[in-house]
Design an enzyme around this catalytic site. Structure first.
Site, PDB file in Angstrom:
ATOM      1  N   ASP A 140       0.864  -1.113   0.021  1.00 15.49           N
ATOM      2  CA  ASP A 140       0.081   0.081   0.057  1.00 15.49           C
ATOM      3  C   ASP A 140       0.944   1.206  -0.017  1.00 15.49           C
ATOM      4  OD1 ASP A 140      -2.167   1.565   0.238  1.00 15.49           O
ATOM      5  OD2 ASP A 140      -2.642   1.291   2.130  1.00 15.49           O
ATOM      6  N   GLU A 190      -2.453  10.463   0.589  1.00 18.25           N
ATOM      7  CA  GLU A 190      -4.001   9.909   0.305  1.00 18.25           C
ATOM      8  C   GLU A 190      -3.995   9.179   1.741  1.00 18.25           C
ATOM      9  OE1 GLU A 190      -6.208   6.309   0.102  1.00 18.25           O
ATOM     10  OE2 GLU A 190      -3.995   6.302   0.770  1.00 18.25           O
ATOM     11  N   GLU A 191      -3.149   8.942   2.482  1.00 19.69           N
ATOM     12  CA  GLU A 191      -3.387   8.107   3.909  1.00 19.69           C
ATOM     13  C   GLU A 191      -4.172   9.210   4.915  1.00 19.69           C
ATOM     14  OE1 GLU A 191      -3.401   5.307   4.099  1.00 19.69           O
ATOM     15  OE2 GLU A 191      -1.957   4.215   2.727  1.00 19.69           O
TER      16      GLU A 191
END
Length: 397
Positions: free
Chosen positions: A127, A158-159
């Site tokens: 990921d 994004e996280e």
């Protein structure tokens, strides 16, 4: 060129149809030189620590790598020392965009490769640097066949809410390309995702009045108020949140709870950070349900001289339906959030990647070498088939 493209699609289709057999054997999926380049690229990406807000190093290295491959590279500053990377060939405004993210969750875990088991691990190996590496190799191999009508976008953040993709969607000093097909990369077990749940985040903040614990009536316990509010939300979670056949139940996670300073002090402040994964409905609808569920607690807190309020974390978004109409792929839905709904524009969108979300964010994040290799073939197939559906590539006369 069209017949050449058809040949490429046929070859990829044969490899895709046999994916379950080949992954269990020692038969190579890619030419040795391509496999070596893929593994080297993946290793280098994973070796560079890029926890969210610390993406500068991996971004610099990746931009340099893509330039050496003959691509034009633009960087977009999202925040100090944090850059999105857009790469393309002979034209900036392409029909197809392939995208993933270069940030990871903490903590950093070093890269490793066990050649006996062919397991590759480390923070971001799944990921989503597995997707990033496979996407790049896939796109580099297709540029000639698709008339260089391909772009790559790798974003930061994004996280932690998608600030990189949000910034790209509002890039005011550059013309925004109007993509027709976007292929996103996240761990999907090598399946096409037909959609994922929406999300809504919020924090309950409570202010009370401190006092000696021997005389609690002289204060207002923020912890007591918070516990009562969480009890109401537990009832709502069990009986009142929307559900759907496609995505199942809406879930509510009490992720972080804190309050008070000591056992012998009536707590003056308390808070709880909560994440809701929406299976149906809209963030606006669920916000109303949450507000209604704790309204009586808010009233009682004010009467006691305290205060309970809700701090919403952005607007959230509803469940996200995603295209999954390409043959020979297994399909699934997922419960995690992605950048898919954050990219502006009207485009067909696909979500695919190697590795499983069940090991992402863990201390045993890893995937098989064959999964990475298969992802290159699968990304190529998705790109080609999606291109055909849009009728972009006709025979040259």
């Amino acid at each position: 060129m069209f017949r050449h493209l058809a040949f490429v699609a046929l070859a990829i289709g044969a490899a895709t149809a046999s994916r379950q057999v080949s992954i269990q054997t020692h038969e190579p999926l890619l030419p040795e030189s391509t496999s070596t380049e893929l593994l080297d690229l993946h290793r280098k990406l994973v070796e560079i620590d890029s926890i969210t807000n610390n993406e500068h190093g991996v971004g610099q290295w990746l931009a340099s790598y893509l330039r050496k491959k003959g691509l034009t590279v633009e960087t977009q500053e999202v925040a100090k020392d944090r850059y999105n990377i857009l790469a393309y060939g002979s034209k900036r405004s392409t029909t197809i965009l392939v995208s993933s993210h270069i940030d990871t969750v903490p903590p950093f875990w070093p890269y490793y490769y066990n050649k006996t088991t062919d397991v590759i691990g480390g923070r971001g190996s799944v990921d989503a640097k597995g997707s990033v590496a496979a996407q790049i190799i896939a796109v580099l191999g297709l540029r000639e066949h698709l008339r260089d009508d391909l772009s790559l976008l790798f974003v930061v953040g994004e996280e932690t809410g998608g600030d990189g993709m949000r910034a790209f969607s509002s890039w005011s000093d550059r013309p925004q390309p109007n993509y027709e097909v976007v292929v996103f990369g996240e761990p999907t077990e090598g399946k096409l995702v037909c959609g994922h749940k929406g999300i809504l985040g919020f924090t309950l903040n409570v202010k009370g009045k401190a006092a000696h614990s021997g005389y609690p009536w002289l204060g207002v316990s923020a912890n007591d108020v918070l516990i009562e509010a969480l009890g109401k939300l537990l009832e709502l979670r069990e009986n009142g949140l929307p559900w759907s056949e496609k995505y199942g139940n809406t879930t509510m996670n009490f992720g972080k709870i804190e309050g008070g300073v000591a056992a012998n002090v009536v707590a003056e402040t308390a808070s709880a950070k909560i994440a809701v994964r929406l299976a149906a409905g809209t963030p606006k609808t669920v916000r109303k349900l949450i507000s209604s569920a704790i309204s009586d607690v808010e009233v009682r807190a004010r009467k006691l001289g305290g205060e309970l309020n809700i701090e919403w974390q952005g607007e959230g978004y509803p469940p996200v339906n995603i295209d999954c109409d390409i043959e020979y792929f297994d399909t699934m839905t997922v419960n995690y959030g992605t950048d898919v709904p954050l990219l502006a524009g009207d485009h067909r969108r696909y979500l695919y990647g190697p590795g499983s979300i069940f090991v992402a964010h863990s201390d045993h994040e890893a995937l098989k070498k064959k999964e990475l290799e298969q992802a290159v073939l699968d990304y190529r197939r998705i790109i080609i088939e999606a291109s055909r559906m849009d009728h972009q590539y006709q025979p040259e006369l």
